[in-house]
Design a protein around this motif. Sequence first.
Motif, PDB file in Angstrom:
ATOM      1  N   ASP A  86       3.684  -7.764  -1.636  1.00  0.00           N
ATOM      2  CA  ASP A  86       3.021  -6.766  -0.779  1.00  0.00           C
ATOM      3  C   ASP A  86       3.990  -6.086   0.183  1.00  0.00           C
ATOM      4  O   ASP A  86       3.591  -5.600   1.226  1.00  0.00           O
ATOM      5  CB  ASP A  86       1.868  -7.404   0.005  1.00  0.00           C
ATOM      6  CG  ASP A  86       2.348  -8.441   1.018  1.00  0.00           C
ATOM      7  OD1 ASP A  86       3.565  -8.737   1.080  1.00  0.00           O
ATOM      8  OD2 ASP A  86       1.503  -8.959   1.752  1.00  0.00           O
ATOM      9  N   THR A  87       5.280  -6.044  -0.174  1.00  0.00           N
ATOM     10  CA  THR A  87       6.262  -5.478   0.756  1.00  0.00           C
ATOM     11  C   THR A  87       6.725  -4.065   0.387  1.00  0.00           C
ATOM     12  O   THR A  87       7.529  -3.487   1.104  1.00  0.00           O
ATOM     13  CB  THR A  87       7.498  -6.394   0.870  1.00  0.00           C
ATOM     14  OG1 THR A  87       8.051  -6.579  -0.434  1.00  0.00           O
ATOM     15  CG2 THR A  87       7.121  -7.743   1.460  1.00  0.00           C
ATOM     16  N   GLY A  88       6.229  -3.511  -0.706  1.00  0.00           N
ATOM     17  CA  GLY A  88       6.654  -2.171  -1.107  1.00  0.00           C
ATOM     18  C   GLY A  88       5.919  -1.087  -0.339  1.00  0.00           C
ATOM     19  O   GLY A  88       4.704  -1.104  -0.235  1.00  0.00           O
ATOM     20  N   ILE A  89       6.677  -0.152   0.229  1.00  0.00           N
ATOM     21  CA  ILE A  89       6.118   1.018   0.907  1.00  0.00           C
ATOM     22  C   ILE A  89       6.257   2.198  -0.059  1.00  0.00           C
ATOM     23  O   ILE A  89       7.362   2.652  -0.351  1.00  0.00           O
ATOM     24  CB  ILE A  89       6.864   1.319   2.233  1.00  0.00           C
ATOM     25  CG1 ILE A  89       6.854   0.100   3.152  1.00  0.00           C
ATOM     26  CG2 ILE A  89       6.271   2.557   2.908  1.00  0.00           C
ATOM     27  CD1 ILE A  89       5.502  -0.335   3.655  1.00  0.00           C
ATOM     28  N   PHE A  90       5.134   2.681  -0.566  1.00  0.00           N
ATOM     29  CA  PHE A  90       5.110   3.736  -1.575  1.00  0.00           C
ATOM     30  C   PHE A  90       4.846   5.070  -0.893  1.00  0.00           C
ATOM     31  O   PHE A  90       3.713   5.366  -0.505  1.00  0.00           O
ATOM     32  CB  PHE A  90       4.013   3.435  -2.605  1.00  0.00           C
ATOM     33  CG  PHE A  90       4.275   2.209  -3.441  1.00  0.00           C
ATOM     34  CD1 PHE A  90       4.758   2.321  -4.741  1.00  0.00           C
ATOM     35  CD2 PHE A  90       4.051   0.938  -2.924  1.00  0.00           C
ATOM     36  CE1 PHE A  90       5.000   1.186  -5.510  1.00  0.00           C
ATOM     37  CE2 PHE A  90       4.290  -0.207  -3.690  1.00  0.00           C
ATOM     38  CZ  PHE A  90       4.769  -0.075  -4.986  1.00  0.00           C
ATOM     39  N   THR A  91       5.904   5.865  -0.706  1.00  0.00           N
ATOM     40  CA  THR A  91       5.752   7.175  -0.064  1.00  0.00           C
ATOM     41  C   THR A  91       5.078   8.137  -1.037  1.00  0.00           C
ATOM     42  O   THR A  91       5.060   7.906  -2.255  1.00  0.00           O
ATOM     43  CB  THR A  91       7.110   7.763   0.350  1.00  0.00           C
ATOM     44  OG1 THR A  91       7.873   8.005  -0.834  1.00  0.00           O
ATOM     45  CG2 THR A  91       7.860   6.844   1.301  1.00  0.00           C
ATOM     46  N   TRP A  92       4.537   9.227  -0.488  1.00  0.00           N
ATOM     47  CA  TRP A  92       3.923  10.235  -1.351  1.00  0.00           C
ATOM     48  C   TRP A  92       4.968  10.768  -2.332  1.00  0.00           C
ATOM     49  O   TRP A  92       4.660  10.991  -3.506  1.00  0.00           O
ATOM     50  CB  TRP A  92       3.338  11.375  -0.533  1.00  0.00           C
ATOM     51  CG  TRP A  92       2.433  10.992   0.593  1.00  0.00           C
ATOM     52  CD1 TRP A  92       2.339  11.616   1.802  1.00  0.00           C
ATOM     53  CD2 TRP A  92       1.463   9.926   0.651  1.00  0.00           C
ATOM     54  NE1 TRP A  92       1.384  10.997   2.585  1.00  0.00           N
ATOM     55  CE2 TRP A  92       0.835   9.950   1.904  1.00  0.00           C
ATOM     56  CE3 TRP A  92       1.079   8.920  -0.252  1.00  0.00           C
ATOM     57  CZ2 TRP A  92      -0.151   9.047   2.281  1.00  0.00           C
ATOM     58  CZ3 TRP A  92       0.097   8.005   0.118  1.00  0.00           C
ATOM     59  CH2 TRP A  92      -0.503   8.080   1.365  1.00  0.00           C
ATOM     60  N   ALA A  93       6.182  10.992  -1.867  1.00  0.00           N
ATOM     61  CA  ALA A  93       7.241  11.511  -2.751  1.00  0.00           C
ATOM     62  C   ALA A  93       7.547  10.513  -3.867  1.00  0.00           C
ATOM     63  O   ALA A  93       7.733  10.908  -5.021  1.00  0.00           O
ATOM     64  CB  ALA A  93       8.504  11.805  -1.943  1.00  0.00           C
ATOM     65  N   PHE A  94       7.586   9.210  -3.543  1.00  0.00           N
ATOM     66  CA  PHE A  94       7.859   8.189  -4.559  1.00  0.00           C
ATOM     67  C   PHE A  94       6.748   8.176  -5.605  1.00  0.00           C
ATOM     68  O   PHE A  94       7.006   8.135  -6.806  1.00  0.00           O
ATOM     69  CB  PHE A  94       7.992   6.816  -3.895  1.00  0.00           C
ATOM     70  CG  PHE A  94       8.331   5.712  -4.866  1.00  0.00           C
ATOM     71  CD1 PHE A  94       9.645   5.408  -5.176  1.00  0.00           C
ATOM     72  CD2 PHE A  94       7.324   4.975  -5.471  1.00  0.00           C
ATOM     73  CE1 PHE A  94       9.960   4.402  -6.069  1.00  0.00           C
ATOM     74  CE2 PHE A  94       7.625   3.955  -6.375  1.00  0.00           C
ATOM     75  CZ  PHE A  94       8.947   3.673  -6.668  1.00  0.00           C
ATOM     76  N   LEU A  95       5.480   8.204  -5.158  1.00  0.00           N
ATOM     77  CA  LEU A  95       4.357   8.194  -6.098  1.00  0.00           C
ATOM     78  C   LEU A  95       4.361   9.445  -6.971  1.00  0.00           C
ATOM     79  O   LEU A  95       4.093   9.379  -8.174  1.00  0.00           O
ATOM     80  CB  LEU A  95       3.039   8.069  -5.348  1.00  0.00           C
ATOM     81  CG  LEU A  95       2.778   6.712  -4.699  1.00  0.00           C
ATOM     82  CD1 LEU A  95       1.548   6.782  -3.801  1.00  0.00           C
ATOM     83  CD2 LEU A  95       2.628   5.613  -5.741  1.00  0.00           C
TER      84      LEU A  95
END
Length: 126
Positions: A86-95
Amino acid sequence: MGDHQTAWPTELRVSADRKTLVVSFTDARSYEIEAELLRVRSPSAEVQGHSPGQRVTVGGKSEVCISKVLPVGNYAVRLAFDDGHDTGIFTWAFLSELGAEKDLRWAEYLAELAEKGMSRTQELMF
């Protein structure tokens, strides 16, 4: 194709079986991204390391599900998976980028698994 840096999500939804994240953007693009791909390509340091050469190949995640979607400011979400990651930060750009390049990212992942003697259903094959 839209600009991955400026598109904002208009919808962010987890499928009923919790195996897919549906994300739609202001520029009319929409993607269905599998939980497995999100998990194995998580932007967390645990998976990505601190440089490209340190990226960890994660196997055995074919059945992983998304357990929570938690907002991070107005630029990202933190995804929690049912395997405890649960440590991944998924930015809008990454998604946006992952959705647009999904076929390529799957192919790279499957090639890495094969090269390391791993599979989608088991962490290590013997």
